[in-house]
Design an enzyme around this catalytic site. Structure first.
Site, PDB file in Angstrom:
ATOM      1  N   ASP A 273      21.709  14.312-102.028  1.00 17.64           N
ATOM      2  CA  ASP A 273      20.601  13.810-101.116  1.00 17.64           C
ATOM      3  C   ASP A 273      19.411  13.216-102.042  1.00 17.64           C
ATOM      4  O   ASP A 273      19.354  13.289-102.950  1.00 17.64           O
ATOM      5  CB  ASP A 273      19.985  14.871-100.194  1.00 17.64           C
ATOM      6  CG  ASP A 273      19.376  14.328 -99.094  1.00 17.64           C
ATOM      7  OD1 ASP A 273      19.312  13.332 -98.771  1.00 17.64           O
ATOM      8  OD2 ASP A 273      18.647  15.233 -98.343  1.00 17.64           O
TER       9      ASP A 273
ATOM     10  N   HIS B 161      14.458 -10.351 -79.486  1.00 17.24           N
ATOM     11  CA  HIS B 161      15.104 -11.489 -79.944  1.00 17.24           C
ATOM     12  C   HIS B 161      14.119 -12.727 -80.428  1.00 17.24           C
ATOM     13  O   HIS B 161      13.103 -12.678 -80.063  1.00 17.24           O
ATOM     14  CB  HIS B 161      15.917 -12.099 -78.750  1.00 17.24           C
ATOM     15  CG  HIS B 161      15.320 -12.477 -77.730  1.00 17.24           C
ATOM     16  ND1 HIS B 161      14.532 -13.597 -77.561  1.00 17.24           N
ATOM     17  CD2 HIS B 161      14.967 -12.032 -76.506  1.00 17.24           C
ATOM     18  CE1 HIS B 161      13.933 -13.943 -76.374  1.00 17.24           C
ATOM     19  NE2 HIS B 161      14.261 -12.940 -75.835  1.00 17.24           N
TER      20      HIS B 161
ATOM     21  N   GLU C 200      17.444  -7.897 -70.161  1.00 15.86           N
ATOM     22  CA  GLU C 200      15.944  -8.196 -69.709  1.00 15.86           C
ATOM     23  C   GLU C 200      16.084  -7.937 -68.056  1.00 15.86           C
ATOM     24  O   GLU C 200      17.063  -8.163 -67.489  1.00 15.86           O
ATOM     25  CB  GLU C 200      15.501  -9.533 -69.968  1.00 15.86           C
ATOM     26  CG  GLU C 200      14.299 -10.069 -69.587  1.00 15.86           C
ATOM     27  CD  GLU C 200      13.077  -9.142 -69.981  1.00 15.86           C
ATOM     28  OE1 GLU C 200      13.013  -7.952 -69.492  1.00 15.86           O
ATOM     29  OE2 GLU C 200      12.272  -9.576 -70.797  1.00 15.86           O
TER      30      GLU C 200
END
Length: 440
Positions: free
Chosen positions: A9, A244, A320
């Site tokens: 890790d 966007h 949208e």
């Protein structure tokens, strides 16, 4: 032939920030711990620290028996998928590390498995010990390790949250005046909110330390229960929300939803998407990408995905709002043509745009269902959602428990980044809103 288990890790307190790794080699047959390794790396990203942990574990296993087979277990989905050959490696910092790891043992002698973070506590604890040692100006040593003790890993104080977006004390009338001035849904704003402290744009993802996740969980819970420190809830599902890039309609501040034309990005919008992609690649924390089905979001997502070497999933729930007959019109044009409908829409989340568009209440119901589905699918991971103004504002509003009119009180620029984290107990934490620092 001997078989080893390597658990590794890495973490970074800042991403990039002070970083370290931990690795454990054990006997696959007996479970006996054979070797531990940890190191403070200085300033690095989570992903670099994860790869360095993998390298240390494989090298330790090779020193024990170069003829052995190795099964690597990590909670970094990114490293596991890339080293297994299922994901491309495009980031320049990752390529040489992955190549080094692939050369330690012959092909076919190393296998990879993703495990949940709670099953990787030994390596995680070593990584935190290394980072703690670095904070003291020291290097980790096995003689000071507490990896075999049942004690919690060192924790990291969470970063200060960004300030509240906009004027939280403004009344509905003032908010609606702002909307009337041109800040319509999908038109955005050129005024960015302050960006957050390092490491807050994308929160715990593949390989970030459990200590960091603990601190984040406590910070989120404290909002609802001041002073209460809950048990470890694990890493949240973190949504990095990318609006966007600009389209030809954006600078004209026209309603652009899902019910009218579906414009592509402008040249400016494509450049904005490239800039967002560059930022996300530098941070190296995104593990998956999901996009709205509309052209402008899919194009934006594709630009980012090409930079990160990831595929793009599409979810219709991220589309949208449908603005009905208002699609393609400016706010002033809607006020002139449909004044009564517009006034109703501003006054009530249940009101629909003219011509059977989608109300904000209906949008919220859709977004909440999409959110729940994606949180379940990406528990403990960081996913980039490429979507639009109303879905992003709605996710933020729901996370804050804010009223519907708060949609009119947020600025959201083209290609801006926002972040919301979702915890196992149902709480959410808004970590960023309208960050446009990458566009400057």
């Amino acid at each position: 032939m001997r078989e080893f288990i390597v658990e590794a890790d890495g973490g970074s307190r800042g991403n990039p920030g002070p970083a370290g790794y931990g690795a454990v080699v054990s006997d696959a047959a007996t479970g006996e711990t054979l070797r531990e390794a940890a190191e403070y790396l200085g300033v690095a990203t989570n992903n670099v620290a994860e790869y360095r942990g993998l390298l240390a574990g494989l090298r330790a296993a090779h020193e024990l028996d170069p003829a052995a087979t190795v099964h690597v277990r990590m909670d970094s989905k990114l490293v596991v998928e890339q080293m297994s050959g299922r994901w491309k490696i495009k980031h320049p910092d990752m390529k040489p590390l992955a190549a080094d790891a692939a050369r330690i043992f012959p092909p076919g002698r190393v296998t990879y498995e993703w495990i949940p973070r709670e099953r990787n506590k030994h390596a995680d604890r070593l990584a935190n010990e290394a980072m703690d040692a670095g904070a003291r100006g020291e290097q980790w040593s096995a003689s000071t390790s507490t990896a075999d003790l049942d004690t919690p890993a060192a924790t990291v104080a969470p970063p200060d949250p960004p300030g509240p977006p906009g004027d939280a004390t403004a009344g509905a009338a003032r908010a609606r005046e702002a909307l009337a001035a041109g800040r319509t849904p999908e038109s955005g704003s050129s005024s960015p909110a302050p960006s957050s402290a390092p490491g807050t744009t994308e929160q715990p993802d593949a390989g970030v330390s459990a200590a960091k996740a603990d601190a984040d969980a406590r910070a989120a819970k404290a909002v609802a229960s001041p002073g209460w420190a809950p048990a470890d809830m694990g890493a949240p599902a973190t949504f990095v929300l990318l609006r966007h890039g600009e389209t030809p309609l954006t600078p004209q501040k026209r309603f652009s939803g899902s019910g009218g034309t579906d414009p592509a990005l402008s040249d400016i919008g494509r450049d904005q998407a490239e800039r967002a992609a560059a930022l996300l690649a530098r941070r190296g924390t995104i593990q998956a990408i999901v996009s709205s089905p509309l052209a402008r979001t899919r194009e934006t997502a594709g630009i980012v995905a090409a930079r990160l070497g990831l595929d793009v999933g599409v979810d219709d729930g991220l589309r949208e709002t449908d603005f009905g007959a208002w699609e393609g019109l400016t706010f002033a044009e809607v006020r002139e043509r449909h004044p009564d409908d517009l006034n109703s829409w501003l006054a009530s989340p249940d009101a629909e745009p003219t011509g059977g568009g989608e109300s904000f209440a209906a949008t919220a119901t859709r977004i909440a269902a999409t959110r729940d589905k994606l949180v379940a699918a990406y528990a403990g991971r960081t996913v980039l959602l490429v979507t639009h103004v109303t879905p992003i504002k709605t996710l933020v509003r729901l996370a804050l428990g804010a009223p519907p009119e708060s949609l009119f009180r947020m600025e959201l620029s083209a290609a801006s980044l926002s972040v919301v984290a979702y915890y196992a107990d149902g709480n959410a934490s808004v970590r960023l809103l309208n960050d446009t620092s990458h566009l400057r």
